[in-house]
Enzyme design. Structure first.
Site, PDB file in Angstrom:
ATOM      1  N   CYS A 174      25.770  41.832  40.689  1.00  0.00           N
ATOM      2  CA  CYS A 174      25.572  42.128  42.159  1.00  0.00           C
ATOM      3  C   CYS A 174      25.209  43.566  42.085  1.00  0.00           C
ATOM      4  CB  CYS A 174      26.757  41.944  43.048  1.00  0.00           C
ATOM      5  SG  CYS A 174      28.005  42.866  42.680  1.00  0.00           S
ATOM      6  N   THR A 216      26.585  46.382  42.808  1.00  0.00           N
ATOM      7  CA  THR A 216      27.322  47.308  41.881  1.00  0.00           C
ATOM      8  C   THR A 216      28.111  46.856  40.792  1.00  0.00           C
ATOM      9  OG1 THR A 216      29.276  46.965  43.396  1.00  0.00           O
ATOM     10  CG2 THR A 216      27.841  48.741  44.018  1.00  0.00           C
ATOM     11  N   HIS A 272      39.370  45.377  23.363  1.00  0.00           N
ATOM     12  CA  HIS A 272      40.731  46.039  23.997  1.00  0.00           C
ATOM     13  C   HIS A 272      41.232  44.895  25.046  1.00  0.00           C
ATOM     14  CE1 HIS A 272      40.702  50.264  22.812  1.00  0.00           C
ATOM     15  NE2 HIS A 272      40.234  49.644  22.033  1.00  0.00           N
ATOM     16  N   HIS A 274      46.349  44.919  21.314  1.00  0.00           N
ATOM     17  CA  HIS A 274      45.621  44.495  22.609  1.00  0.00           C
ATOM     18  C   HIS A 274      46.089  42.854  22.834  1.00  0.00           C
ATOM     19  CE1 HIS A 274      43.609  48.225  21.937  1.00  0.00           C
ATOM     20  NE2 HIS A 274      43.294  47.926  20.696  1.00  0.00           N
ATOM     21  N   ASP A 279      24.196  37.516  43.033  1.00  0.00           N
ATOM     22  CA  ASP A 279      24.024  37.568  44.561  1.00  0.00           C
ATOM     23  C   ASP A 279      22.406  37.983  44.625  1.00  0.00           C
ATOM     24  OD1 ASP A 279      23.742  40.187  44.232  1.00  0.00           O
ATOM     25  OD2 ASP A 279      25.573  40.656  45.954  1.00  0.00           O
TER      26      ASP A 279
HETATM   27  C1  RB5 Z   1      25.525  43.274  48.832  1.00  0.00           C
HETATM   28  O1  RB5 Z   1      24.950  44.144  49.604  1.00  0.00           O
HETATM   29  C2  RB5 Z   1      26.564  44.161  47.901  1.00  0.00           C
HETATM   30  O2  RB5 Z   1      27.644  44.537  48.884  1.00  0.00           O
HETATM   31  C3  RB5 Z   1      26.811  43.281  46.599  1.00  0.00           C
HETATM   32  O3  RB5 Z   1      25.570  43.126  45.947  1.00  0.00           O
HETATM   33  C4  RB5 Z   1      27.849  44.098  45.792  1.00  0.00           C
HETATM   34  O4  RB5 Z   1      27.352  45.402  45.172  1.00  0.00           O
HETATM   35  C5  RB5 Z   1      29.361  44.145  46.066  1.00  0.00           C
HETATM   36  O5  RB5 Z   1      30.190  44.671  45.417  1.00  0.00           O
END
Ligand code: RB5
Length: 151
Positions: A65, A67, A98, A133, A8
Site C-alpha cells: 500500500c 506506506t 527473528h 526466537h 491497494d
Molecule cells: C491510501 O491512500 C493509503 O492510506 C494506503 O495506501 C496506505 O498507505 C495506508 O496505510
C-alpha cells in the site's frame, strides 16, 4: 511456496513486477488484486491475503500500500498472521530470522524498484532462526489464543 499477493490502488503498478519476481524465484503466486486503479480500502485487500495465510491456503503473503502500515495493521487481525512493514534489507532479513514474518508489507510510495526487489528476494529466501526466537513467537500465539478465549 504458495505466495498470495495483494495491493491497494497505491501499489497497483508495483504489484505485477513483484508477482513476476516471486514467480521467477520459483514460487506459486496468487494475485488477490486490486485490479482497478480507482481507490480501494486497504483492509479489504489485506483481508483477502491474510485469510489465505491464516487458513494455511498460502504459505506467505505480500501486501503493498502507500506506506505498508495500514496493510500490516489489518493483516495482523487474522489468527496466525505475523505481518509488518519492512523498508530495507535489514528489516526484511530480521523479520524472517527473528519474527518468522509470514506476511511482508511494504510501501509502494517510499521505496524504489530495486530496493523492493531486494526486500522481496531476501524475505523469501531467509529462514526462521528458531531457538529463543521460537519461544517469543510462541508467546505471540499464546497472546492471540488468550485474547480469543476472552470473547
Ligand atoms: C491510501 O491512500 C493509503 O492510506 C494506503 O495506501 C496506505 O498507505 C495506508 O496505510
Amino acid at each position: 511456496m504458495r505466495v498470495a499477493i495483494g495491493s491497494d490502488h497505491r501499489g497497483v503498478s508495483v504489484r505485477p513486477k513483484v508477482i513476476e519476481l516471486v514467480a521467477g524465484l520459483g514460487h506459486a503466486t496468487e494475485d488477490m488484486g486490486t485490479f482497478e486503479t480507482e481507490p480501494v480500502d486497504y483492509p479489504d485487500i489485506a483481508a483477502l491475503v491474510a485469510d489465505r495465510v491464516s487458513k494455511g491456503e498460502a504459505d506467505r503473503g505480500i501486501l503493498i500500500c502507500g506506506t505498508g502500515l495500514g496493510m500490516s495493521i489489518a493483516a495482523n487481525k487474522f489468527a496466525g498472521v505475523r505481518a509488518a512493514a519492512c523498508h530495507d534489507r535489514v528489516t526484511a532479513e530480521k523479520s524472517r530470522r527473528h519474527n518468522d514474518l509470514n506476511v511482508l508489507c511494504f510501501s509502494a510510495d517510499l521505496l524504489g524498484e530495486q530496493l523492493i526487489q531486494r526486500i522481496v528476494t531476501i524475505w523469501l529466501a531467509t529462514p526462521f532462526d528458531g531457538g529463543r526466537h521460537a519461544r517469543r513467537v510462541e508467546k505471540i500465539a499464546a497472546l492471540e489464543r488468550a485474547i480469543a478465549a476472552r470473547r
